[in-house]
Design a protein around this motif. Structure first.
Motif, PDB file in Angstrom:
ATOM      1  N   UNK A 156       0.838  -1.201   0.000  1.00 47.78           N
ATOM      2  CA  UNK A 156       0.000   0.000   0.000  1.00 47.78           C
ATOM      3  C   UNK A 156       0.873   1.251   0.000  1.00 47.78           C
ATOM      4  N   UNK A 157       1.940   1.222   0.786  1.00 45.94           N
ATOM      5  CA  UNK A 157       2.867   2.354   0.799  1.00 45.94           C
ATOM      6  C   UNK A 157       3.512   2.548  -0.563  1.00 45.94           C
ATOM      7  N   UNK A 158       3.871   1.442  -1.226  1.00 45.04           N
ATOM      8  CA  UNK A 158       4.475   1.547  -2.554  1.00 45.04           C
ATOM      9  C   UNK A 158       3.487   2.120  -3.562  1.00 45.04           C
ATOM     10  N   UNK A 159       2.241   1.702  -3.510  1.00 44.54           N
ATOM     11  CA  UNK A 159       1.227   2.239  -4.429  1.00 44.54           C
ATOM     12  C   UNK A 159       0.980   3.719  -4.163  1.00 44.54           C
ATOM     13  N   UNK A 160       0.992   4.106  -2.889  1.00 41.35           N
ATOM     14  CA  UNK A 160       0.808   5.513  -2.562  1.00 41.35           C
ATOM     15  C   UNK A 160       1.980   6.346  -3.079  1.00 41.35           C
TER      16      UNK A 160
ATOM     17  N   UNK B 223      -8.847  -0.779  -4.668  1.00 44.32           N
ATOM     18  CA  UNK B 223      -8.029  -1.787  -5.347  1.00 44.32           C
ATOM     19  C   UNK B 223      -7.162  -2.591  -4.389  1.00 44.32           C
ATOM     20  N   UNK B 224      -6.605  -1.944  -3.387  1.00 44.97           N
ATOM     21  CA  UNK B 224      -5.613  -2.604  -2.546  1.00 44.97           C
ATOM     22  C   UNK B 224      -6.095  -2.894  -1.125  1.00 44.97           C
ATOM     23  N   UNK B 225      -6.881  -1.990  -0.552  1.00 47.87           N
ATOM     24  CA  UNK B 225      -7.218  -2.125   0.871  1.00 47.87           C
ATOM     25  C   UNK B 225      -8.497  -2.941   1.079  1.00 47.87           C
ATOM     26  N   UNK B 226      -9.606  -2.521   0.461  1.00 51.27           N
ATOM     27  CA  UNK B 226     -10.886  -3.171   0.714  1.00 51.27           C
ATOM     28  C   UNK B 226     -10.918  -4.643   0.332  1.00 51.27           C
TER      29      UNK B 226
END
Length: 299
Positions: free
Chosen positions: A204-208, A220-223
């Motif tokens: 998630x950090x990388x996508x952010x 896409x990533x969390x839910x």
């Protein structure tokens, strides 16, 4: 590579065996089938769903229409067990309003499953939105939403549902709204806890850092990774919703006559527990069987 001509050994190259890849759903089903209690729950639930879907064909009589030519509270009449042929066959007897009790039990299965699914779906939708906002945004919004959820959780769910139905008025729709409302805090807290854990993970950090928007991160990533505990709680929540709806109908605050609802049937025939116990045992057994199926599957 080079093989010496003096080596008399034969080297055989075999093709690699293809590896079978399974989806998460396939893995979940394989795990479920290894648990006897889960298999029993799925069999019971499948039986109840079958009854609910084909209630119009399985019920021998209209569940809401009294049969005036038959006395009230007539015991079961089954030809194979010696019931006279000149009487109409009623496998579960007739209730206090001269209605076929088997037909009412069958249609009660449909209504109970609808109550459980509808209330839990509504509670999940609202609870997921509130929990996602609180978990991802944090700060004052998180504190504001969670303090409201804490206040709602401080009240016993059934008592709070009774208070809401008293304000809104009697009826099945108001009972469904009340049960859904008191279930929202549970799902909101589960979603919030999952999001607080997932949003700090490396991917998630990388996508952010790559420039993904908050909405894209959430959807896409969390839910998708926060749904597992939600699905488990939803399965158990359906059982609780069916119980609470039956309790409200028993008290006269939920379904109203002549609706074939198991809790209402218990309330209508509670005075017949000694002279006609089948009128109380059968709907109670239906509630117990449904709740047991969902609990076994959820566990």
């Amino acid at each position: 590579f080079t093989i010496s001509p003096y080596m008399a050994q034969t080297i055989t190259l075999e093709p690699l065996k293809s590896q079978t890849f399974r989806t998460p759903l396939e893995n979940t089903l394989r795990r479920l089938l290894r648990h006897r209690s889960a298999v029993v729950g799925m069999i019971i639930l499948g039986f109840l769903i079958f009854i609910a879907l084909f209630a119009d064909f399985l019920a021998p009589y209209d569940p809401t229409k009294p049969m005036l030519d038959i006395p009230q509270i007539t015991p079961p009449c089954i030809y194979l067990l010696g019931c006279p042929r000149d009487q109409e066959q009623h496998f579960f007897g007739v209730d206090g309003n001269s209605r076929d009790f088997l037909s009412r039990i069958i249609f009660g299965a449909r209504l109970s499953l609808q109550i459980g699914v509808v209330t839990v779906t509504f509670a999940i939708l609202i609870g997921t939105v509130l929990g996602a906002l609180a978990g991802y945004a944090g700060g004052w919004l998180d504190n504001f939403i969670m303090r409201i959820m804490d206040v709602l959780l401080a009240f016993p769910s059934l008592l709070l549902a009774i208070a809401i139905v008293t304000v809104l008025g009697q009826g099945l729709i108001n009972a469904l709204l009340a049960i859904s409302f008191v279930s929202i805090p549970v799902y909101a807290r589960i979603v919030r806890a999952s999001i607080l854990q997932i949003k700090e993970l490396d991917y998630v950090t990388a996508s952010r850092a790559a420039g993904a928007s908050p909405l894209r991160l959430m959807m896409t990533h969390i839910m998708p990774n926060a749904l597992t505990p939600l699905i488990v709680q939803a399965t158990l929540g359906i059982a609780s919703a069916i119980l609470e709806a039956a309790a409200l109908s028993f008290l006269g605050l939920g379904a109203q006559p002549p609706t074939p609802e198991w809790g209402l049937m218990l309330g209508e025939e509670r005075n017949s527990v000694f002279n006609a116990p089948f009128l109380v045992f059968l709907p109670g057994f239906g509630i117990m069987l449904t709740v047991l199926a969902f609990n076994l599957l959820g566990d």
